[in-house]
Design a protein around this motif. Structure first.
Motif, PDB file in Angstrom:
ATOM      1  N   VAL A  22      20.646  -4.357   0.533  1.00  0.00           N
ATOM      2  CA  VAL A  22      21.676  -4.435   1.498  1.00  0.00           C
ATOM      3  C   VAL A  22      22.938  -3.865   1.212  1.00  0.00           C
ATOM      4  CG1 VAL A  22      23.031  -6.356   2.527  1.00  0.00           C
ATOM      5  CG2 VAL A  22      20.628  -6.609   2.166  1.00  0.00           C
ATOM      6  N   GLN A  23      23.504  -3.916  -0.081  1.00  0.00           N
ATOM      7  CA  GLN A  23      24.504  -2.872  -0.560  1.00  0.00           C
ATOM      8  C   GLN A  23      24.292  -1.642  -0.220  1.00  0.00           C
ATOM      9  OE1 GLN A  23      27.237  -4.606  -1.531  1.00  0.00           O
ATOM     10  NE2 GLN A  23      26.649  -6.493  -2.282  1.00  0.00           N
ATOM     11  N   ALA A  24      23.502  -1.003  -0.680  1.00  0.00           N
ATOM     12  CA  ALA A  24      23.091   0.314  -0.434  1.00  0.00           C
ATOM     13  C   ALA A  24      23.173   0.716   1.105  1.00  0.00           C
ATOM     14  CB  ALA A  24      21.960   0.894  -1.092  1.00  0.00           C
ATOM     15  N   ASN A  25      22.533  -0.111   1.882  1.00  0.00           N
ATOM     16  CA  ASN A  25      22.431   0.002   3.315  1.00  0.00           C
ATOM     17  C   ASN A  25      23.927   0.130   4.086  1.00  0.00           C
ATOM     18  OD1 ASN A  25      22.336  -1.587   6.128  1.00  0.00           O
ATOM     19  ND2 ASN A  25      20.464  -0.365   5.690  1.00  0.00           N
ATOM     20  N   THR A  26      24.788  -0.720   3.475  1.00  0.00           N
ATOM     21  CA  THR A  26      25.940  -0.753   3.875  1.00  0.00           C
ATOM     22  C   THR A  26      27.033   0.176   3.569  1.00  0.00           C
ATOM     23  OG1 THR A  26      26.221  -2.992   3.668  1.00  0.00           O
ATOM     24  CG2 THR A  26      28.430  -2.200   3.958  1.00  0.00           C
ATOM     25  N   VAL A  27      26.705   1.099   2.396  1.00  0.00           N
ATOM     26  CA  VAL A  27      27.297   2.107   1.830  1.00  0.00           C
ATOM     27  C   VAL A  27      26.941   3.533   2.916  1.00  0.00           C
ATOM     28  CG1 VAL A  27      27.572   4.097   0.049  1.00  0.00           C
ATOM     29  CG2 VAL A  27      27.821   1.471  -0.239  1.00  0.00           C
ATOM     30  N   THR A  28      25.428   3.470   2.898  1.00  0.00           N
ATOM     31  CA  THR A  28      25.141   4.661   3.819  1.00  0.00           C
ATOM     32  C   THR A  28      25.622   4.580   5.402  1.00  0.00           C
ATOM     33  OG1 THR A  28      22.866   3.770   4.078  1.00  0.00           O
ATOM     34  CG2 THR A  28      23.253   5.069   1.991  1.00  0.00           C
ATOM     35  N   VAL A  29      25.660   3.512   5.713  1.00  0.00           N
ATOM     36  CA  VAL A  29      25.919   3.344   7.175  1.00  0.00           C
ATOM     37  C   VAL A  29      27.542   3.745   7.317  1.00  0.00           C
ATOM     38  CG1 VAL A  29      26.442   1.668   9.026  1.00  0.00           C
ATOM     39  CG2 VAL A  29      24.086   1.754   7.789  1.00  0.00           C
ATOM     40  N   ALA A  30      28.335   3.125   6.409  1.00  0.00           N
ATOM     41  CA  ALA A  30      29.724   3.244   6.188  1.00  0.00           C
ATOM     42  C   ALA A  30      30.128   4.783   6.284  1.00  0.00           C
ATOM     43  CB  ALA A  30      30.501   2.581   5.345  1.00  0.00           C
ATOM     44  N   PHE A  31      29.300   5.487   5.429  1.00  0.00           N
ATOM     45  CA  PHE A  31      29.595   6.836   5.197  1.00  0.00           C
ATOM     46  C   PHE A  31      29.255   7.802   6.096  1.00  0.00           C
ATOM     47  CE2 PHE A  31      31.394   5.878   1.053  1.00  0.00           C
ATOM     48  CZ  PHE A  31      32.063   6.955   0.515  1.00  0.00           C
ATOM     49  N   ASP A  32      28.129   7.495   7.049  1.00  0.00           N
ATOM     50  CA  ASP A  32      27.423   8.081   8.136  1.00  0.00           C
ATOM     51  C   ASP A  32      28.706   7.971   9.052  1.00  0.00           C
ATOM     52  OD1 ASP A  32      25.904   9.429   9.699  1.00  0.00           O
ATOM     53  OD2 ASP A  32      24.703   7.754  10.293  1.00  0.00           O
ATOM     54  N   THR A  33      29.149   6.941   9.269  1.00  0.00           N
ATOM     55  CA  THR A  33      29.965   6.695  10.376  1.00  0.00           C
ATOM     56  C   THR A  33      31.333   7.421  10.080  1.00  0.00           C
ATOM     57  OG1 THR A  33      29.200   4.499  10.804  1.00  0.00           O
ATOM     58  CG2 THR A  33      31.482   4.722  11.773  1.00  0.00           C
ATOM     59  N   ALA A  34      31.973   7.257   8.966  1.00  0.00           N
ATOM     60  CA  ALA A  34      33.314   7.735   8.608  1.00  0.00           C
ATOM     61  C   ALA A  34      33.126   9.395   8.535  1.00  0.00           C
ATOM     62  CB  ALA A  34      33.860   7.086   7.399  1.00  0.00           C
ATOM     63  N   PHE A  35      32.355   9.909   7.615  1.00  0.00           N
ATOM     64  CA  PHE A  35      32.188  11.065   7.497  1.00  0.00           C
ATOM     65  C   PHE A  35      31.052  11.902   7.899  1.00  0.00           C
ATOM     66  CE2 PHE A  35      34.008   8.677   3.894  1.00  0.00           C
ATOM     67  CZ  PHE A  35      35.309   9.119   3.914  1.00  0.00           C
ATOM     68  N   GLY A  36      30.142  11.233   8.560  1.00  0.00           N
ATOM     69  CA  GLY A  36      28.847  11.853   9.225  1.00  0.00           C
ATOM     70  C   GLY A  36      27.940  12.343   7.875  1.00  0.00           C
ATOM     71  N   ILE A  37      27.991  11.926   6.977  1.00  0.00           N
ATOM     72  CA  ILE A  37      27.043  12.298   5.713  1.00  0.00           C
ATOM     73  C   ILE A  37      25.845  11.670   6.046  1.00  0.00           C
ATOM     74  CG2 ILE A  37      26.811  12.044   3.302  1.00  0.00           C
ATOM     75  CD1 ILE A  37      29.684  12.027   2.702  1.00  0.00           C
ATOM     76  N   ASN A  38      24.731  12.528   5.788  1.00  0.00           N
ATOM     77  CA  ASN A  38      23.263  11.835   6.240  1.00  0.00           C
ATOM     78  C   ASN A  38      23.134  10.601   5.152  1.00  0.00           C
ATOM     79  OD1 ASN A  38      20.283  12.307   5.289  1.00  0.00           O
ATOM     80  ND2 ASN A  38      20.680  13.200   7.316  1.00  0.00           N
ATOM     81  N   ARG A  39      22.568   9.840   5.686  1.00  0.00           N
ATOM     82  CA  ARG A  39      22.083   8.712   4.725  1.00  0.00           C
ATOM     83  C   ARG A  39      21.165   8.781   3.889  1.00  0.00           C
ATOM     84  NH1 ARG A  39      20.680   3.498   8.802  1.00  0.00           N
ATOM     85  NH2 ARG A  39      20.338   2.689   6.780  1.00  0.00           N
ATOM     86  N   THR A  40      20.039   9.827   3.886  1.00  0.00           N
ATOM     87  CA  THR A  40      19.238  10.097   3.041  1.00  0.00           C
ATOM     88  C   THR A  40      20.190  10.723   1.534  1.00  0.00           C
ATOM     89  OG1 THR A  40      17.250  10.415   4.450  1.00  0.00           O
ATOM     90  CG2 THR A  40      17.288  11.356   2.290  1.00  0.00           C
ATOM     91  N   VAL A  41      20.897  11.689   2.062  1.00  0.00           N
ATOM     92  CA  VAL A  41      21.726  12.464   1.033  1.00  0.00           C
ATOM     93  C   VAL A  41      22.644  11.226   0.164  1.00  0.00           C
ATOM     94  CG1 VAL A  41      23.733  13.790   0.566  1.00  0.00           C
ATOM     95  CG2 VAL A  41      21.842  14.339   2.234  1.00  0.00           C
ATOM     96  N   MET A  42      23.252  10.343   0.910  1.00  0.00           N
ATOM     97  CA  MET A  42      24.012   9.492   0.485  1.00  0.00           C
ATOM     98  C   MET A  42      23.042   8.463  -0.458  1.00  0.00           C
ATOM     99  SD  MET A  42      27.513   9.000   0.200  1.00  0.00           S
ATOM    100  CE  MET A  42      27.926   7.928  -1.116  1.00  0.00           C
ATOM    101  N   GLY A  43      21.850   8.271  -0.051  1.00  0.00           N
ATOM    102  CA  GLY A  43      21.100   7.358  -0.716  1.00  0.00           C
ATOM    103  C   GLY A  43      20.592   8.025  -2.074  1.00  0.00           C
ATOM    104  N   ILE A  44      20.468   9.063  -2.061  1.00  0.00           N
ATOM    105  CA  ILE A  44      19.932   9.909  -3.395  1.00  0.00           C
ATOM    106  C   ILE A  44      21.119   9.754  -4.335  1.00  0.00           C
ATOM    107  CG2 ILE A  44      19.495  12.330  -4.314  1.00  0.00           C
ATOM    108  CD1 ILE A  44      17.940  12.620  -1.709  1.00  0.00           C
TER     109      ILE A  44
END
Length: 467
Positions: free
Chosen positions: A166-188
Motif C-alpha cells: 500500500v505504501q509503495a502504491n501511494t508513492v508511485t501514484v503521487a509521483f506519477d501525478t506530480a512529475f509524470g514519472i512512470n509507475r514502473t520506474v518509480m517502483g524499481i
C-alpha cells in the motif's frame, strides 16, 4: 473477487466500528488510571531520554539506542495515513474528526506505554542487539507460544507485506501525478532502496530511520506552520469549527456525529498504532537500563504521530476549506489544499513527503516482520525468503490497485490488536510495578534507574534483567 472484497469490508466495518473502538477506549482509560496518567506526568522525561547524549555515545557494536528505536517505530507510524488518511477523515467525517484523533492519542498513549514496557521486560538477546514484542511476552509471561506464533503471522502479513504494498502504491501514484514519472520506474527505484536497507539488518535500518524521520517530520511541520502563520487570523475559527463538529453541534457530514466519531477514532488509531502490538517490536530492540525508558520513549512517538503530524495535515486541509469539495479526497485533497496556500510547490512538496513517509514506513514495517519471523524460526534461509517477499510486494504495490489487500491488512491488524490488548491486560501488572520501581529510583535522585527482575514480585522469564 468482488464478493470476497465486500465480505472483508463488512467484517472490517464491524471490527473497527464497534469492537476495537470500545476495546481501545476502555482499556486506554484503564491503563491511564493504573499508571497515574503516565502519558502526561512524564513528558519532560520522554524528551530527556531521546536526547540522552550518554545513550548515543554508548550506541556501539550494533546496539540500538533509545533515539534510534524511537525513529524506527515513528517511521512505521508516520506513513501515508498521516497525510492521505487525515484528509479522508476530514472529508468524510468533517472537521470534528480531528478532535477524536486527538482524544484517541491522549487516551491510547497509556496502552502504548504498557505494551512497550512489557516488550523491554521480556526481550531476548539477538547478537549484540535485542529483539522482542508481543509474541515474545505471550510466550514468556503467558506460556502460550502458540498464541505468539499466531500473532507473529498476523503482524508479518499485515505490516511486513501488505502495508508495504500500500505504501509503495501511494508513492508511485503521487509521483506519477506530480512529475509524470512512470509507475514502473518509480517502483524499481523503491525496490532498489528497500533491498539496500533491509539486507543490512537492524543496525542499518536504525541508522537510516534516525536520519530520515527527523528530517521529513521537521520539514513537514515547518511547511504546516508556514500555512498557519499565513492564516493566523483563521485559527480561532478553525478550532471552534473542530469542537462544534466533534459533538455534532454543527455537523455537515452525511452520517452526522457517528461518522465524525468513527472517522476520527479509526484514523487516529491508524496513525499512532497504540495498543496494536506493532511499536513493542521496535521498543524491544533498544539498549536500555530500565524497561520504563522505552515505554516513555514510544509514548512520545504516539504524540508525534497524531498530535503533531496529523494536526499539521488537518490544518493544511481545513484552512482553505477544500474538505467540503466532495470531488477531492486523500492525497489529491492534501495536494490541492497546500497548493492553494503556497502555489504549485505544494503539489511537489506533498509528493516528496509521501516518498519519505512511505519509504521510512516500508523499512519500519519490514523490521516488525523480521522480529516476528525470528520468533518462529531463526533460520537465515527463512529470513531471506521473507526479505524476497517484502521486495516483491513493494514492486507489486507499485504497479496495481490494492483495495483488496488493504482491506485484508485492516482485518489482520484488527485481529492482531485484539490479541495484544487482551494479553497486555492480563500481564499489565508487571508494567505498573516497573513504573513504580522507576519512579522510586528517580525520587532517590538516581538519574538513570537500573532495573532488576528480582525487584518485581512474581516476575519470571525476564532473562535479560536477571543481573
Amino acid at each position: 473477487m468482488d464478493f470476497f472484497n465486500d465480505f472483508i469490508s463488512l467484517a472490517n466495518n464491524y471490527l473497527w466500528g464497534y469492537v476495537l473502538i470500545a476495546l481501545l477506549l476502555i482499556l486506554g482509560l484503564y491503563f491511564s488510571i493504573k499508571t497515574h496518567l503516565v502519558q502526561f506526568t512524564h513528558i519532560k522525561e520522554m524528551f530527556r531520554l531521546i536526547s540522552d547524549s550518554e545513550d548515543k555515545k554508548n550506541n556501539k557494536d550494533g546496539k540500538v539506542s533509545s533515539f534510534q528505536s524511537f525513529c524506527i517505530s515513528t517511521a512505521s507510524k508516520v506513513g501515508t495515513g498521516n497525510i492521505a488518511g487525515v484528509a479522508i477523515a476530514v472529508a468524510i467525517g468533517g472537521p470534528g474528526a480531528v478532535f477524536w484523533m486527538w482524544l484517541i492519542a491522549l487516551v491510547g498513549a497509556a496502552s502504548g506505554f504498557v505494551e512497550c514496557t512489557l516488550a523491554q521486560i521480556f526481550k531476548v538477546k539477538d547478537g549484540n542487539a535485542y529483539r522482542g514484542g508481543p509474541a515474545y511476552y505471550m510466550e514468556k509471561a503467558l506460556n502460550k507460544r502458540w498464541l505468539g506464533i499466531i500473532f507473529s503471522i498476523l503482524i508479518t502479513i499485515s505490516f511486513g507485506l501488505i502495508f508495504n504494498a500500500v505504501q509503495a502504491n501511494t508513492v508511485t501514484v503521487a509521483f506519477d501525478t506530480a512529475f509524470g514519472i512512470n509507475r514502473t520506474v518509480m517502483g524499481i527505484v523503491l525496490v532498489g532502496l528497500t533491498t539496500l536497507v533491509i539486507f543490512g539488518g537492524i543496525t542499518r535500518i536504525a541508522r537510516v530511520s534516525e536520519v530520515i524521520v527527523p528530517f521529513f517530520a521537521m520539514a513537514y511541520i515547518v511547511v504546516a506552520l508556514l500555512v498557519v502563520i499565513l492564516n493566523f487570523r483563521a485559527i480561532p475559527g478553525i478550532l471552534k469549527l473542530i469542537i462544534q463538529n466533534a459533538f455534532g453541534f454543527k455537523s455537515i457530514t452525511v452520517g452526522g456525529f457517528t461518522a465524525t466519531l468513527m472517522q476520527g477514532i479509526k484514523r487516529g488509531l491508524f496513525s499512532n498504532e497504540a495498543g496494536m502490538g506493532s511499536s513493542p517490536n521496535a521498543a524491544a530492540a533498544a539498549e536500555a537500563s530500565h524497561p520504563v525508558e522505552q515505554g516513555l520513549v514510544q509514548t512520545l512517538g504516539i504524540f508525534i504521530a497524531t498530535l503533531v503530524i496529523c494536526t499539521c495535515t488537518a490544518f493544511i486541509v481545513l484552512i482553505p476549506g477544500a474538505y467540503a469539495d466532495s470531488a477531492l479526497t486523500g492525497i489529491e485533497l492534501a495536494q490541492y489544499a497546500l497548493s492553494s496556500q503556497i502555489g504549485v510547490f505544494g503539489n511537489y512538496f506533498i509528493a516528496f513527503c509521501i516518498f519519505l513517509f512511505s519509504f521510512s514506513s516500508i523499512i519500519g514495517n519490514y523490521y516488525y516482520g523480521q522480529s516476528n519471523i525470528e520468533f518462529i524460526n531463526t533460520s537465515k534461509v527463512s529470513l531471506n525468503i521473507y526479505r524476497f517477499f517484502v521486495v516483491a510486494m513493494v514492486l507489486f504495490g507499485s504497479l496495481v490497485k490494492v483495495e483488496l489487500v488493504w482491506n485484508l491488512a485492516d482485518l489482520f491488524m484488527g485481529l492482531m490488536a485484539i490479541i495484544n490488548l487482551i494479553t497486555i491486560t492480563r500481564i499489565g501488572k508487571f508494567a505498573f510495578l516497573a513504573l513504580n520501581d522507576y519512579k522510586a529510583q528517580k525520587a532517590k535522585g538516581i538519574k538513570k534507574p537500573v532495573f532488576k527482575a528480582s525487584s518485581i514480585p512474581g516476575l519470571e522469564n525476564a532473562t535479560e534483567w536477571s543481573n
